[in-house]
Design an enzyme around this catalytic site. Sequence first.
Site, PDB file in Angstrom:
ATOM      1  CB  CYS A   1      22.603 -31.570 -41.980  1.00 44.78           C
ATOM      2  SG  CYS A   1      22.119 -29.997 -42.701  1.00 44.78           S
TER       3      CYS A   1
ATOM      4  CG  HIS B   1       1.502 -13.979 -36.251  1.00 43.72           C
ATOM      5  ND1 HIS B   1       2.285 -13.203 -37.074  1.00 43.72           N
ATOM      6  CD2 HIS B   1       1.470 -13.344 -35.052  1.00 43.72           C
ATOM      7  CE1 HIS B   1       2.731 -12.153 -36.396  1.00 43.72           C
ATOM      8  NE2 HIS B   1       2.243 -12.217 -35.163  1.00 43.72           N
TER       9      HIS B   1
ATOM     10  CG  HIS C   1       5.681 -13.587 -35.534  1.00 40.23           C
ATOM     11  ND1 HIS C   1       6.180 -12.392 -35.971  1.00 40.23           N
ATOM     12  CD2 HIS C   1       5.172 -13.348 -34.296  1.00 40.23           C
ATOM     13  CE1 HIS C   1       5.978 -11.460 -35.046  1.00 40.23           C
ATOM     14  NE2 HIS C   1       5.387 -12.023 -34.014  1.00 40.23           N
TER      15      HIS C   1
ATOM     16  CG  ASP D   1      23.849 -34.996 -42.560  1.00 40.12           C
ATOM     17  OD1 ASP D   1      24.153 -34.506 -41.448  1.00 40.12           O
ATOM     18  OD2 ASP D   1      24.137 -34.452 -43.641  1.00 40.12           O
TER      19      ASP D   1
ATOM     20  CB  THR E   1      24.983 -25.828 -43.322  1.00 40.77           C
ATOM     21  OG1 THR E   1      24.117 -26.609 -44.175  1.00 40.77           O
ATOM     22  CG2 THR E   1      26.402 -25.884 -43.862  1.00 40.77           C
TER      23      THR E   1
HETATM   24  C1  RB5 Z   1      27.448 -33.187 -45.370  1.00 36.70           C
HETATM   25  O1  RB5 Z   1      28.793 -33.080 -45.664  1.00 36.70           O
HETATM   26  C2  RB5 Z   1      26.772 -31.823 -45.489  1.00 36.70           C
HETATM   27  O2  RB5 Z   1      26.692 -31.476 -46.839  1.00 36.70           O
HETATM   28  C3  RB5 Z   1      25.410 -31.850 -44.842  1.00 36.70           C
HETATM   29  O3  RB5 Z   1      25.536 -32.234 -43.516  1.00 36.70           O
HETATM   30  C4  RB5 Z   1      24.643 -30.545 -44.817  1.00 36.70           C
HETATM   31  O4  RB5 Z   1      25.435 -29.509 -44.331  1.00 36.70           O
HETATM   32  C5  RB5 Z   1      23.949 -30.176 -46.054  1.00 36.70           C
HETATM   33  O5  RB5 Z   1      23.277 -29.144 -46.151  1.00 36.70           O
END
Ligand code: RB5
Length: 145
Positions: free
Chosen positions: A68, A136, A101, A11, A70
Site C-alpha cells: 500500500c 525461534h 527469527h 490497494d 506506506t
Molecule cells: C491510501 O491513500 C493509503 O492510505 C494506503 O495506501 C496505505 O498507505 C494505508 O496504510
Amino acid sequence: MQDLKVVIGSDHGGFEYKEVIIDYLKSNNIEVFDVGTFNKESCDYPVIAKEVAKKIVSGEFNRGILVCGTGIGMSIAANKVHGIRASLCGDTYSARMTRQHNDSNVLCLGERVIGENLMLDIVDIWLKTEFEGGRHQRRVDMLDK
Ligand code: RB5
C-alpha cells in the site's frame, strides 16, 4: 529453499509496485496469484489484506506480499488474522531477520516510502531466507496462543 507459492495484493497506493513484483516473480519462475486491485482507482486496503491472509492460513499459498502507500495499513490488517505474521520492511536487514527469527509469512511494503530497486532487493531476500527454527520456533508458537 521451500517451494514458493506467492499470493500478492495491493490497494491503489501500492498498485504500481505490485505489478513490478509480479513481473519479477514471473521472470524468476516463482508461482504468483494476484488478488488485486487491478487498477489505480481508490480502494480499501483491509479488504485486500484479508484476501491475501485467508489464502495463507488456508494453506493454498505459503507466502503473501501486500503493498500500500506506506505498508502500514496492510500490516495492521493482515496481522489481525490468526496465523499471519506480517512484516513491514523498509530495509534488507529487517527482511532477512524477519524470515530467520519470526518465520514471517507476509511481507508488507510501502510504495510511497522506498525506491523500486530497494523494494525488489527486500522481496528477493525475504523470499530466499529460511526460518532458523530452534529457540525461534518456541517464540513463534507463542504468537498463536
Ligand atoms: C491510501 O491513500 C493509503 O492510505 C494506503 O495506501 C496505505 O498507505 C494505508 O496504510
